[in-house]
Design a protein around this motif. Sequence first.
Motif, PDB file in Angstrom:
ATOM      1  N   UNK A 100       0.882  -1.169   0.000  1.00 17.66           N
ATOM      2  CA  UNK A 100       0.000   0.000   0.000  1.00 17.66           C
ATOM      3  C   UNK A 100       0.915   1.213   0.000  1.00 17.66           C
ATOM      4  N   UNK A 101       0.689   2.150  -0.892  1.00 16.63           N
ATOM      5  CA  UNK A 101       1.503   3.357  -0.911  1.00 16.63           C
ATOM      6  C   UNK A 101       0.593   4.574  -0.872  1.00 16.63           C
ATOM      7  N   UNK A 102       1.090   5.598  -0.212  1.00 19.47           N
ATOM      8  CA  UNK A 102       0.288   6.800  -0.074  1.00 19.47           C
ATOM      9  C   UNK A 102       1.197   8.008   0.034  1.00 19.47           C
ATOM     10  N   UNK A 103       1.003   8.964  -0.854  1.00 19.58           N
ATOM     11  CA  UNK A 103       1.776  10.201  -0.803  1.00 19.58           C
ATOM     12  C   UNK A 103       1.053  11.228   0.049  1.00 19.58           C
ATOM     13  N   UNK A 104       1.716  12.366   0.303  1.00 15.84           N
ATOM     14  CA  UNK A 104       1.128  13.380   1.202  1.00 15.84           C
ATOM     15  C   UNK A 104      -0.194  13.929   0.666  1.00 15.84           C
ATOM     16  N   UNK A 131      -2.967  11.515   1.045  1.00 13.86           N
ATOM     17  CA  UNK A 131      -3.439  11.385   2.412  1.00 13.86           C
ATOM     18  C   UNK A 131      -4.536  12.392   2.708  1.00 13.86           C
ATOM     19  N   UNK A 143      -5.268   5.894  -1.571  1.00 15.53           N
ATOM     20  CA  UNK A 143      -4.006   5.153  -1.527  1.00 15.53           C
ATOM     21  C   UNK A 143      -3.939   4.220  -2.730  1.00 15.53           C
ATOM     22  N   UNK A 180      -9.118   4.737   1.321  1.00 11.26           N
ATOM     23  CA  UNK A 180      -8.215   4.082   2.274  1.00 11.26           C
ATOM     24  C   UNK A 180      -8.758   2.742   2.759  1.00 11.26           C
TER      25      UNK A 180
END
Lengths: 163, 811
Positions: free
Chosen positions: B429-433, B436, B441, B461
Amino acid sequence: MDELFAPPTYAWNRLSPKYRTLRRLTSLLVAPILFSVPAIVVGLVSGEWWISAILWGIAAVIAVSRLLLVDRNWRSWGYVEREDDLYITHGVLFRTLVAVPYGRMQLVEVESGPLERAFGLASVTLHTASASTDATIPGLTPDEAARLRDRLTELGEAQASGL
Amino acid sequence: MSQFPSQQDQPRPSPPPMPEQGGSRTANLAPAVSGAPVVKQTERPHPLTPFIRGWLVLVAIVIGFGRDWLPNGSNEPRMSVSDLQWVLPLIAVIVVVAAVVGFVSWYFTRFVIDDEELRIETGALFKNSKRVPFERLQSIDVIQPFAARMFGLAELRLEVGAGNSTIKLRYLARSNAAQLRDYLLARAHGEQASRSHIGPASSVMTDLSSAERPLVTVSAKRLVAAFVLSTEWLVTMGIAVLAIGISAQQQVVGYALPGLIPLLIGGVTMIGRRVVSMFHFTLAQSPRGLRVTRGLTNLTSQSVPVDRIQGIKISQPLLWRPFGWHRVDVDILGYGTSAGENNESDATSVLLPVATADQVQLALDEVMPQVDLNAVPMHRSPSRARWFNWFTAQTLRYGWDPSVLITEHGLLTRVRNIVPHAKTQSVRIEQGPLQRRLRLADVHVDTPKGPVNAVARELDEAAARELALSQLDRARAARGLDRERLAQRRSPQPAPDRRQADELADREALARFGIDESAFLGSGSESRVFALDENLVLRLYRSRHEGPAEVAAQLRGLYDFWNGADPGFEVPRIVDTGEVAGRMYTMDRRLSGRNFSGWLPEAAEDERRSALRSYLRVAMSISRLPSPVAGFARLVGEGAPQQFGSLAELLSAQLQRVIGASRDRLEADLPDVAEIWTQWHRDIAGRASSPYLVHGDLCPANALCSRGPDGTPVVTGVLDFSPHTLAADPLMDVTGAICFLELESYPEAAADAAWLTEQAVAELGEDIRHWIGVYRRFYAFYFSSAHHFDEHLYAWCLRQLRPSPVFEPSS
């Protein structure tokens, strides 16, 4: 640590506090050392030492800001061994949670550079057949690294499945 | 002598002890292997190899220098004709050096590919030896560069998986390369094929390739049309046209041209890659996976076991949409790491360069038959995803079914990535600022390096977390299933509950031939036989595993070998073999006459006796059929032909193969079975015989009878040569003929058998009575596993083994 990146029903294992110390040290030293080389050269060659001062100033800003982030970064790391997979999370701005099934592990690598050794640290990396699996756990004590390596290899063998 | 279960102090020489029940197949095979030659045969690539490599170097040089003669924008060509006087000798020197290097490298390259290992040794100064486990083979390609193709040579390229571990064997004779390819593919599938079997009996080779069924061929017209409409080509051409247009307007064409040359080279390379190397593209289904053949100048044939495909990508450029064309790429371990598309002879991951939806479906049915892509429920990313994907947010979709995960994206080029759960390497799972902020995500499902890149983008999410965690569960379940399937494939015994499925498959297969169960003629241990017409019968093998393919091919070779021999009765011939509804089948010549076993109960005693006399004669004249190998040997089945030093070794090995299944039961029923086993080995060691062909299962059910010209019934044909067929003592068939007659169910069977024994003794002499007894005990051990399915036969086996008056019933 928010919901999205929490491991299911388990608590994260944290990195060794010594890793934070190591990161603090490198944050403090790396930028100033890197910037000193051009700064000194410029100063010696042209005699314009104010340029060097600016460079050192930038280095100081970088070092301090990195120093401030070290703690958050260190806290962002976590790993947990579940029955079938290893979970690793890290990242402050760009966050990642990676889950690697033991059955998919190709090899487990333990690394320790000179600096890390001086601090009594080692890192463990899991490799799968996919290059994009990014599963490195830095900043483990050598005991924990060895334990993790043995445990992962054992689990990997038990659950290994063909490609 | 031989010990039944276990006992100390074995005097040598001793036949091997009975294997443990749990003893795996390898344990059973171990004594058999000792009979094979031990010295390893190493091979070298074809001797023409250095010349071809020298030639390739020459071509490369000519192209390299030639480029300098091309006008490249500067007014003066870089080289002039006067330069030739030093260029030519230089070229000559380089070519000679290349040839010498080529020769040395050829001389020191050796490889071993046999039943046990795959090993390649290279290097003159720095020795390098690679040994590859067969299960690790990912794909096997036969590549023929133009120069090699002229000499009928080919390169064999093996992908072994992780890292840069491609193994190249160049160059081999084309037929040799194809044969090795087939053998390695069989082994990669976990089959216990033997190279000697796939090898010299050349008919087997042709069988395998005739079993290949083309699924999709891509016509040149469509290939070119698709290429011209592809986004890459349009963009390249668009830039070129734009550049020429602008420069023409500014009247600076002369200056702009040199800048266009890289573009031009890029265009030409693209043509080479997308058209020339994809020419005559054919995707075929072979018995062991998919085969891609393609190329105009350089021929490439790639074989991929279906279960090695790690992921699939289906893409559709904008302008292909009106035509309904798609391109299909696959992830194969190893392909992603080789330099890939730049070299037109290289393996690429293209499964279909351009194909209609129907053709794509056809290919997908082969790769993942259990999946219906259109039935997979797809979910959309939430609409707030458009903040990051202004135009494509609507196209972001993901979904899964019990076996695959699918992600889709793209507006201009629609891309659909498909990953089988079992091939999931890891989940991220990847999430940038910014993501967010919007509670979005990405979920990555990692696959090995290659075109497939399955990412479910911009999920909510909660959905992301749910997808990632559930994907791990699905992957785990799928891996478990895979392991089971693999284990099942390694053990050839079909599970009992599969019988019903087999019957269904039978029905489907029969329907394909336009017949049904009413055409049933009879059945053997491995197959069922149906009448096709007056001249042909259809033999349907029972299970789906590939063992029957090997057996059928061996039998076909054996029957062909007998062509012309006249033993005095008819033997089968196989006209065709193939696969239908997932079942192996062979089409056999139909022999005349009716089943002897069916006729016996109806016949009067004098007719029966006269027919039995001819039955005995047939049993004795099976030895007139020539054996394709010298000495005592197993002729059919896994690992056959396999030669043995003596009759005792052969028969002992035969028993070793089967006794594990009945050992416990025999021990329970016959406390002194160890004694009998030892005694039997002692007895058989005393038998002097030359090797002749032995049917091994000559029973009334496998014989055909008809009336001769004078109206007397005679046995005229023998069916069902099988893995029981050996080169051994001809008396085995005589004994078998008697024993199996005894087992017939008509009332006078036992009396007839006793009478037949006397006939045999009268013909062959009193001392064979003893040997008939010995072979009775052989068959008793050999068929003792019948306790699983035929108590009557098992009881007979026990009677033979019990040291009682029943022992030799005729006395």
